[in-house]
Design an enzyme around this catalytic site. Structure first.
Site, short mmCIF file in Angstrom:
data_model
loop_
_atom_site.label_atom_id
_atom_site.label_comp_id
_atom_site.label_asym_id
_atom_site.label_seq_id
_atom_site.Cartn_x
_atom_site.Cartn_y
_atom_site.Cartn_z
N ARG A 144 -2.26 -0.90 5.38
CA ARG A 144 -3.52 -1.25 4.77
C ARG A 144 -3.18 -2.70 4.20
O ARG A 144 -3.87 -3.56 4.19
CB ARG A 144 -3.89 -0.51 3.88
CG ARG A 144 -4.51 0.75 4.50
CD ARG A 144 -4.86 1.85 3.42
NE ARG A 144 -3.87 2.46 2.98
CZ ARG A 144 -3.97 3.51 1.99
NH1 ARG A 144 -4.89 3.77 1.14
NH2 ARG A 144 -2.67 4.12 1.37
N CYS A 149 0.96 -1.08 0.00
CA CYS A 149 -0.03 -0.02 0.18
C CYS A 149 0.89 1.21 -0.09
O CYS A 149 1.82 1.37 -0.91
CB CYS A 149 -1.01 -0.13 1.10
SG CYS A 149 -0.25 -0.11 2.68
#
Lengths: 99, 278
Positions: free
Chosen positions: B239, B234
Site C-alpha cells: 500500500r 504500511c
C-alpha cells in the site's frame, strides 16, 4: 459450527471467538452477484478494506467492533448497508443492488 | 518533469493498445487465481509472492532474479510495461516501484486497475499469451527510492513519515487490513511522528487516482511538508508503494522512499519506540 448463520458463509477454520467478522451476500433481483466490489467504510465514512464477492455472491471482512458501512460497486448497480459488529461474533448482512 | 500520462494510462488507452507491439500488459495480484478466472487480453501474470519475493530470505528477488523473471515473461527493456491488478492496484504499484528500483525505463499503471476494467464491463480472457523468451538486462538496484529500517528510525521527527494504513491499524486496534485474518505476533501501533494518511484517500471509489490538485491538498492538509524528504510505510510495503507512486511519480516529489519492511518489520524490532492511538 460455532457462530455460523444458517445459509451464510462457512466459518470453518476461523477462530470466530477471536475475530470480529462481518460477512454476507450481494444480490440483484434475488440473484447472487459475483465479482461485485464490497467496500468496508468505518464510522467516519473512511475506506477500510475491499473484497470481491465470490461466485455465490458472498463476502467476508475481519473488522473491529463498532459501526461499519458496506458499499457495493458492480457493473449491475450499487448498494449499501450499515451494520454494528461485535467482538467474537459473526455479523451477517445481505445487500440488494439497485441499478 | 514527467507528466501524469508518462506513468498512468486510462482504460480507454489500454483498450486501444492491447495489440500494440512494444506494449506489454502485466497483471500483478496477491490472489493469483484472479488471473486464471480472466485477465486483460494479452496480459501476462506476475505473482507478487512467488515471482517477486526471495524464497528464503525476507527480501525481494535480486537483479539476476528479475532478469530471469522478465526474460521468461517475454519482456524487453525497451517495452512499455503497463501494470494492473486487484486490490486497487496495491501489488501493481508495488511491482511498479520494483521495476523502477531495477531501472526499467517505461513502466505505467493502469488507472483504476482491474476493478475499473471490470466495472466498465471490458473484455477478459482466460487465454494465456505465448511470448517468446527474451534476454532482459536489469540495472543495479537503486537505493534512493527504498528505505531500510535504520534510516526509518533516524527519520523519526526529522523527515515526513507517512503511515498509509487504515486508521484502526495506525491506532493499534487492528494488525492487518480488515479483509485479512488478524492473527500476528508483532506489536500494534505506529512509528512516532508518523502521520496517518491512508492510501485510500488518494484514490476514488473506482480505484482511479485523484487529481494532482486534490492529492496536493490531501497531503498538505494532513500536515505533510511537500518537498521535504519522505518515507512511506504500511504493513508489508504494497500500500505504501501506492502512496510512493502518488508522491514521487504523480506529484513529482524528489526524495520519497518506500519502506517495504514496513510495520511487519518495525513492529517486531526490539527496543524501537512505538506509539499507539490516533
Amino acid at each position: 459450527m460455532c457462530g455460523a448463520t444458517v445459509g451464510g458463509l462457512s466459518t470453518e477454520g476461523i477462530d470466530v471467538a477471536k475475530e470480529t467478522v462481518i460477512q454476507g451476500s450481494v444480490t440483484k433481483g434475488g440473484t447472487p452477484v459475483s465479482g461485485g466490489y464490497v467496500r468496508l467504510l468505518d464510522a467516519g465514512g473512511d475506506f477500510t478494506a475491499e473484497v470481491v464477492t465470490s461466485a455465490t455472491g458472498q463476502f467476508r471482512f475481519f473488522a473491529a467492533p463498532g459501526q461499519w458501512t458496506l458499499r457495493v460497486l458492480s457493473p449491475g448497480g450499487r448498494g449499501e448497508s450499515t451494520v454494528t459488529a461485535v467482538d467474537g461474533q459473526v455479523t451477517e448482512t445481505d445487500i440488494a443492488l439497485t441499478s | 518533469m514527467m507528466s501524469r500520462t508518462d506513468v498512468l494510462v486510462e482504460t480507454d488507452w489500454a483498450a486501444n493498445h492491447l495489440q500494440t507491439p512494444g506494449v506489454v500488459f502485466v497483471e500483478v495480484d496477491e490472489d493469483v487465481s484472479a488471473y486464471d478466472t480472466g485477465h486483460i487480453p494479452g496480459a501476462v501474470r506476475v505473482d507478487w509472492r512467488e515471482d517477486l519475493q526471495d524464497p528464503v530470505r525476507r527480501d525481494f528477488v535480486d537483479q539476476a532474479g528479475l532478469e530471469q523473471l522478465l526474460s521468461e515473461k517475454g519482456i524487453t527493456g525497451d517495452d512499455t510495461v503497463v501494470l494492473y491488478g486487484g486490490n486497487n492496484n496495491w501489488f501493481a504499484a508495488y511491482a511498479y516501484w520494483y521495476f523502477k528500483v531495477y531501472g526499467h525505463d517505461d513502466v505505467r499503471l493502469l488507472d483504476g486497475g482491474r476493478k475499473k476494467w471490470e466495472l466498465e464491463s471490458r473484455p477478459l480472457t482466460t487465454d494465456v499469451p505465448a511470448r517468446p523468451r527474451t534476454y532482459y538486462r536489469a540495472k543495479p538496484a537503486r537505493t534512493d527510492i527504498r528505505a531500510f529500517r535504520d534510516e526509518v528510525i533516524a527519520a523519526i521527527g526529522e523527515q515526513n513519515l507517512i503511515d498509509v494504513r487504515s486508521p484502526d491499524e495506525f491506532s493499534g486496534k487492528l494488525l492487518a487490513p480488515a479483509h485479512l485474518p488478524q492473527e500476528q505476533s508483532q506489536r500494534a501501533g505506529h512509528i512516532p511522528t508518523a502521520r496517518n494518511i491512508p492510501w485510500s484517500k488518494a484514490a476514488n471509489d473506482d480505484g482511479t487516482f485523484k487529481s494532482d490538485d486534490e492529492l496536493t491538498a490531501l497531503y498538505e492538509g494532513a500536515g505533510v511538508e511537500l518537498g521535504k524528504d519522505t518515507i512511506a510505510y504500511c504493513r508489508i510495503g504494497e500500500r505504501s508503494a501506492h502512496t510512493w507512486f502518488v508522491l514521487h511519480e504523480l506529484l513529482g516529489q524528489p526524495n520519497v522512499k518506500n519502506y517495504d519492511g514496513s510495520w511487519t518489520e518495525y513492529g517486531s524490532l526490539v527496543g524501537v519506540p512505538v506509539e499507539k492511538g490516533a
